[in-house]
Design an enzyme around this catalytic site. Structure first.
Site, mmCIF file in Angstrom:
data_model
loop_
_atom_site.group_PDB
_atom_site.id
_atom_site.type_symbol
_atom_site.label_atom_id
_atom_site.label_comp_id
_atom_site.label_asym_id
_atom_site.label_seq_id
_atom_site.Cartn_x
_atom_site.Cartn_y
_atom_site.Cartn_z
ATOM 1 C CG HIS A 86 -26.779 75.878 -89.797
ATOM 2 N ND1 HIS A 86 -26.902 75.683 -91.309
ATOM 3 C CD2 HIS A 86 -27.215 77.297 -89.561
ATOM 4 C CE1 HIS A 86 -27.523 77.117 -91.922
ATOM 5 N NE2 HIS A 86 -27.728 77.624 -91.050
ATOM 6 C CB CYS A 128 -23.919 43.516 -118.175
ATOM 7 S SG CYS A 128 -24.380 44.504 -119.678
#
Length: 651
Positions: A65, A167
């Site tokens: 900001h 896997c």
């Protein structure tokens, strides 16, 4: 305040990787609406504020900001990042990013926006609603306060997902994908229950949990066991790396499927014959190459434990009894409890038996990946025939594919109902074994055996420049996908050579393991030497990477590659190529298929081997630091022209 933010100022798919890029992407939306007049000048003011103090908050929040002369009216832009952007928060990257712009002199507006937003961000229902919003209009309304973040009554039951991760080796990728999905689910307010089908087996999800699930995510590189449990539910079916790299997207996808009412085919009653009907949609969606890779990886995943057990036992036997222990008589006939050579002979012979299963197990489970349990018998038979005719590892691959294809052909044939009961027990094993045996003995076996012999002879005579070039290629393959299919191909090639070891195959095994250790060790070194180039989470992962790399678990580098693939993967490949080349040039050899630094005593030329690993690690770490440092320098220099402009305007 009602027009503080509009749908045009919302980006629910923010792709920026750095805070500077995130601010620019959101600021461009402000420029498009005429709320910012000078993009570079405004970004310079944002960067100047960011330099004073980080604007990241705990909980995945970033609030860059500033007050700027280039802002025409108070404005707020919102972006949601799937991968996260580092704004300096202690708990890691931010996925909810709010860019606040106020005009010069608009202190009251600036403070009002900040304080109002801060109050909202303390409400978990508000942040959860932003994370789950699917339309920019909805997100803008939430931020404006035009819609409640959550209904006033008791909240509805959360969306529930069950997931399976697996896997080929069932070690790192499996559990990393599970952790990523669980974290992403928590961030999105979704209940995710994960079943890891790892190398140590798997603990089945509670049937009630599966029944209550609203959707299913299958993140796998090998066939999911008992997949029929999930029939009738929305399913997202992807590779295991997708579960690691983009879990939030997978969760959003399965929720979208559930919202549309999409579902997989319902389960049928005749379980043994219905596997193909359940996988029909997936098979049609995947290309042949993807299916072939999954079948091969299924075989490799079941073969790896035999490789580890047999190879390490044989290596231990050589360490205790010397390299002549293979000439020892059978321990069933001669075993002396107090003699070390008897124990060495025992280890060698048990390891040899375990290694004898490599080819049949590989073939059997390739066929299993293709045709489920009916493929096991012809697959094992074909693998055993491959051993009988000396077709070796290549013969096992061919036998597994033939067995799976034969069983799939039989399953697709029209079977009279009266015979269906005996098909899986009698007809399929009998016919498929006979066909596969015929093909292996009389058709393809001899050519494959000749090819296997030529490969073995080539490895035996490997030396000089040819050995170095092979080391480079293997190093590149080991480090390209960090435990993925190409990595497993290189590893399987090396392990296949151990079944009939010679000087060349032992050098290949050494080069493959050395290169596979480099990526995690290099990332650990880089995070230690230049920690400021990495996020806090990456620095923590770097500590674990020391152990993973030393243990030859290449997957330890995946978190780094997932966050920054364009810098990490090429660097890892360069270091792996250096290590592979040096290992081959030094003539290092290895009889163990795994173990990392813990099997250094079993390595030929151990000091030179460690030098090769250290050299590749240094190369990769240096390249990663150089490339990341260049990115940081480039980002800083890109902001400087704007900073100078802001300074002139202030004066």
């Amino acid at each position: 305040m009602s027009e503080l933010i509009t749908a045009e100022l919302v980006d629910l798919g923010l792709s920026a990787e750095t805070k500077e890029a995130a601010a620019r992407s959101l600021a461009e939306r402000m420029v498009a609406l005429g709320r910012v007049t000078d993009l570079d000048g405004f970004l310079a003011d944002v960067a100047a504020r960011e330099a004073q103090m980080p604007t990241g908050l705990d909980g995945g929040i970033g609030i860059p900001h500033c007050r700027s002369a280039h802002v025409t009216e108070p404005t707020l832009a919102f972006g949601r990042s799937a991968s996260g952007v580092d704004f300096g928060a202690p708990d890691g990257p931010a996925d909810l990013i709010f860019l606040i712009a106020a005009p010069t002199g608009g202190d009251a507006d600036h403070l009002m926006i900040l304080s109002s937003l801060a109050r909202h961000l303390m409400d978990e229902a508000f942040t959860g609603a932003l994370r789950s919003a699917t339309e920019p209009e909805r997100a803008a309304a939430l931020i404006r306060g035009g819609e409640p973040a959550a209904p006033a009554p008791a909240p509805a039951a959360p969306f529930r997902i069950v997931a399976v991760t697996s896997c080929p080796t069932g070690i790192a990728h499996t559990y990393m994908a599970a952790e990523s999905l669980e974290k992403a689910g928590k961030a999105a307010g979704v209940v995710v229950s994960v079943e890891t089908q790892g190398s140590a087996g798997f603990e089945r999800l509670d049937p009630q949990v599966v029944a209550d699930a609203d959707g299913v995510i299958l993140a796998h590189d090998v066939e999911v066991r008992e997949k029929e449990r999930f029939a009738g539910k929305p399913i997202v079916d992807v590779g295991v790396k997708a579960g690691i790299n983009r879990p939030a997207e997978l969760i959003a996808e399965v929720r979208e499927k559930a919202g549309r009412g999409d579902a997989s085919a319902p389960a049928r009653s005749t379980a043994p014959m219905d596997r193909h009907s359940m996988d029909k949609d997936r098979d049609e969606a995947d290309g042949f190459g993807a299916r072939l890779r999954k079948w091969l990886m299924t075989g490799v995943s079941y073969m790896v434990p035999f490789v580890a057990a047999g190879g390490l036992l044989i290596a231990l036997a050589f360490a205790i009894g010397g390299y002549t222990i293979d000439k020892a008589p059978s321990v069933a006939e001669h075993f002396v409890w107090t003699e070390s050579t008897s124990w060495a002979a025992l280890f060698f012979q048990v390891g040899g038996v375990a290694f004898g299963f490599l080819v049949p197990v590989l073939a059997g489970f390739i066929a299993y990946g293709m045709a489920d349990r009916p493929g096991l018998v012809p697959g094992f038979v074909g693998g055993a025939v491959a051993l009988t005719i000396n077709a070796g590892f290549l013969g096992g691959l061919i036998a597994g594919l033939l067995a799976g294809a034969v069983v799939m052909a039989i399953q697709r044939a029209g079977i009279p109902p009266v015979l269906r009961g005996i098909m899986p027990v009698v007809v399929i094993p009998l016919v498929s074994s006979a066909v596969v045996g015929f093909l292996m003995f009389l058709v393809v076996g001899k050519p494959v055996a000749a090819l296997q012999k030529a490969l073995t002879d080539w490895l035996s005579g490997l030396s000089g420049a040819n050995a170095v070039i092979l080391g480079v290629v293997l190093g590149l393959m080991m480090c390209f996908d960090l435990g993925g299919p190409l990595n497993k191909v290189a590893y399987a090639f090396a392990v296949g050579g151990l079944a009939h070891p010679n000087e060349g195959s032992l050098k290949v095994m050494a080069a493959v393991m050395a290169a596979g250790m480099v990526p995690p060790l290099a990332m650990a070194l880089a995070t230690t030497v230049r920690g400021r180039l990495f996020t806090r989470t990456e620095r923590e992962n770097g500590k674990a990477a020391w152990v993973l790399g030393a243990s030859f678990i290449t997957e330890g580098a995946i978190p780094f590659a997932a966050a920054d693939p364009l810098r990490v993967i090429p660097s890892a490949m360069a270091g792996g190529a250096v290590t592979g080349a040096l290992s081959m040039a030094f003539g290092c050899s290895l009889r163990a298929p795994h173990g990392g630094i813990f099997v250094v005593p079993l390595i030929g030329q151990p000091l030179l081997y460690l030098l090769a690993v250290a050299s590749g690690t240094a190369v990769t770490a240096a390249l990663v630091i150089l490339l990341k440092g260049f990115r940081a320098t480039h980002a800083t220099s890109a902001a400087r022209p704007g900073e100078a402009k802001a300074t002139v305007a202030a004066n």
